[in-house]
Design a protein around this motif. Structure first.
Motif, PDB file in Angstrom:
ATOM      1  N   TYR A 176      -4.917   6.793   7.291  1.00 57.04           N
ATOM      2  CA  TYR A 176      -5.150   5.692   6.347  1.00 57.04           C
ATOM      3  C   TYR A 176      -5.565   4.456   7.129  1.00 57.04           C
ATOM      4  O   TYR A 176      -4.967   4.137   8.170  1.00 57.04           O
ATOM      5  CB  TYR A 176      -3.855   5.381   5.579  1.00 57.04           C
ATOM      6  N   GLY A 177      -6.563   3.760   6.608  1.00 56.91           N
ATOM      7  CA  GLY A 177      -6.963   2.500   7.237  1.00 56.91           C
ATOM      8  C   GLY A 177      -8.395   2.144   6.876  1.00 56.91           C
ATOM      9  O   GLY A 177      -9.020   2.814   6.047  1.00 56.91           O
ATOM     10  N   PRO A 178      -8.936   1.077   7.496  1.00 57.08           N
ATOM     11  CA  PRO A 178     -10.330   0.713   7.264  1.00 57.08           C
ATOM     12  C   PRO A 178     -11.255   1.526   8.182  1.00 57.08           C
ATOM     13  O   PRO A 178     -10.876   1.840   9.306  1.00 57.08           O
ATOM     14  CB  PRO A 178     -10.358  -0.776   7.650  1.00 57.08           C
ATOM     15  N   TYR A 179     -12.433   1.849   7.707  1.00 54.14           N
ATOM     16  CA  TYR A 179     -13.435   2.568   8.523  1.00 54.14           C
ATOM     17  C   TYR A 179     -14.808   2.004   8.244  1.00 54.14           C
ATOM     18  O   TYR A 179     -15.076   1.550   7.125  1.00 54.14           O
ATOM     19  CB  TYR A 179     -13.452   4.070   8.169  1.00 54.14           C
ATOM     20  N   ASN A 236      -9.758   0.071   2.060  1.00 55.52           N
ATOM     21  CA  ASN A 236      -9.243   1.071   3.000  1.00 55.52           C
ATOM     22  C   ASN A 236      -9.622   2.457   2.502  1.00 55.52           C
ATOM     23  O   ASN A 236     -10.052   2.619   1.355  1.00 55.52           O
ATOM     24  CB  ASN A 236      -7.723   0.948   3.109  1.00 55.52           C
ATOM     25  N   CYS A 265      -0.914   5.855   9.587  1.00 55.05           N
ATOM     26  CA  CYS A 265      -1.512   4.738   8.846  1.00 55.05           C
ATOM     27  C   CYS A 265      -1.728   3.564   9.793  1.00 55.05           C
ATOM     28  O   CYS A 265      -0.809   3.170  10.517  1.00 55.05           O
ATOM     29  CB  CYS A 265      -0.574   4.284   7.724  1.00 55.05           C
ATOM     30  N   ASN A 266      -2.917   3.011   9.734  1.00 54.84           N
ATOM     31  CA  ASN A 266      -3.184   1.725  10.393  1.00 54.84           C
ATOM     32  C   ASN A 266      -2.876   1.714  11.880  1.00 54.84           C
ATOM     33  O   ASN A 266      -2.295   0.753  12.391  1.00 54.84           O
ATOM     34  CB  ASN A 266      -2.368   0.612   9.716  1.00 54.84           C
ATOM     35  N   ASN A 322     -13.624  -6.448   5.947  1.00 52.79           N
ATOM     36  CA  ASN A 322     -13.390  -5.489   7.036  1.00 52.79           C
ATOM     37  C   ASN A 322     -14.145  -5.921   8.299  1.00 52.79           C
ATOM     38  O   ASN A 322     -13.663  -5.743   9.421  1.00 52.79           O
ATOM     39  CB  ASN A 322     -13.854  -4.085   6.636  1.00 52.79           C
ATOM     40  N   ASN A 324       0.798  -1.232   0.000  1.00 56.87           N
ATOM     41  CA  ASN A 324       0.000   0.000   0.000  1.00 56.87           C
ATOM     42  C   ASN A 324       0.832   1.284   0.000  1.00 56.87           C
ATOM     43  O   ASN A 324       0.277   2.378  -0.097  1.00 56.87           O
ATOM     44  CB  ASN A 324      -1.017  -0.009   1.158  1.00 56.87           C
ATOM     45  N   VAL A 334     -12.300  -1.569  14.241  1.00 57.26           N
ATOM     46  CA  VAL A 334     -12.461  -0.634  13.123  1.00 57.26           C
ATOM     47  C   VAL A 334     -13.381   0.500  13.584  1.00 57.26           C
ATOM     48  O   VAL A 334     -14.462   0.255  14.121  1.00 57.26           O
ATOM     49  CB  VAL A 334     -13.038  -1.372  11.890  1.00 57.26           C
TER      50      VAL A 334
END
Ligand SMILES: C[S@@+](CC[C@H](N)C(=O)[O-])C[C@H]1O[C@@H](n2cnc3c(N)ncnc32)[C@H](O)[C@@H]1O
Length: 197
Positions: free
Chosen positions: A132-135, A189, A101-102, A146, A11, A162
């Motif tokens: 940056y990351g999953p939401y 992401n 990130c993350n 996710n 990424n 998350v």
């Protein structure tokens, strides 16, 4: 010893593509939770006019970050700082941009609160906070993968998970940031780009 995170190798370029037009031409970029250090050295190689300050609370992570920077002989990466995002005081008083990130799903919520409060303290007007990351969006996961990741995180530590994009955006608004620019990224992401008002 240099660590390698396969996801970071995948990424780092998509993240750099988002960051490049959104970072200032010159100045200091603080990264919170630099982890292995693979992101920051990639960004620093591509953007030599910026100075990059990595950080992580983990001594093993800081050793990896410094090893990556030294092995690539990068003149624009500072030694990694011990920085816990949740702390009231950070070991740096100002930066032109803050990247993370993350981290906020793999740390207690206090780390997200501290991250946004700290970024608000050290950024100037128009300074950039990049996450940056999953939401989750609108109270729902954006993909089954996710949701499975979230369950796994919460099993590993009930304080992790998350986060809801809207909750993070409200927190940022309360700390003096505008609404985020939201950019879809590979593997479900998101990039969130906040500007300090
Ligand atoms: C999943 S790794 C992400 C590393 C890297 N940013 C990446 O995307 O590959 C999470 C990182 O968050 C760091 N971390 C955990 N809690 C933190 C906190 N309260 N403040 C700052 N960093 C934290 C950990 O030490 C770890 O390096």
């Amino acid at each position: 010893m240099k660590r390698q995170a396969p996801a970071a190798a995948r990424n780092r370029q998509p993240i750099l593509d988002v960051l490049t037009p959104r970072l200032p031409a010159r100045g200091l970029v603080l990264e919170i939770a630099s982890g292995s250090g693979e992101h920051i050295v990639h960004f620093a190689e591509a953007l030599p006019d910026l100075v990059f300050q990595p950080s992580d609370p983990s001594p093993e992570a800081r050793a990896s970050i410094d090893d990556w920077a030294q092995s690539l002989t990068l003149g624009n990466v500072r030694p990694a700082l011990a920085l816990d995002a949740a702390a009231d005081l950070w070991p740096l008083e100002c930066a032109n941009a803050v990247l993370c990130c993350n981290m906020i799903h793999i740390a207690p919520w206090e780390a997200a609160v501290g991250l946004i409060a700290g970024a608000s303290r050290i950024l100037p007007k128009d300074g950039t906070l990049y996450l940056y990351g999953p939401y989750r969006r609108g109270g729902r996961h954006t993909a089954p993968s996710n949701e499975a990741f979230d369950l796994d995180l919460r099993r590993r530590n009930p304080a992790w998970g998350v986060r809801d994009l809207e909750t993070v955006a409200s927190l940022a608004e309360a700390q003096g940031f505008g609404l985020p620019e939201i950019i879809d990224m590979p593997a479900n992401n998101l990039s969130l780009v906040f500007k300090r008002l």
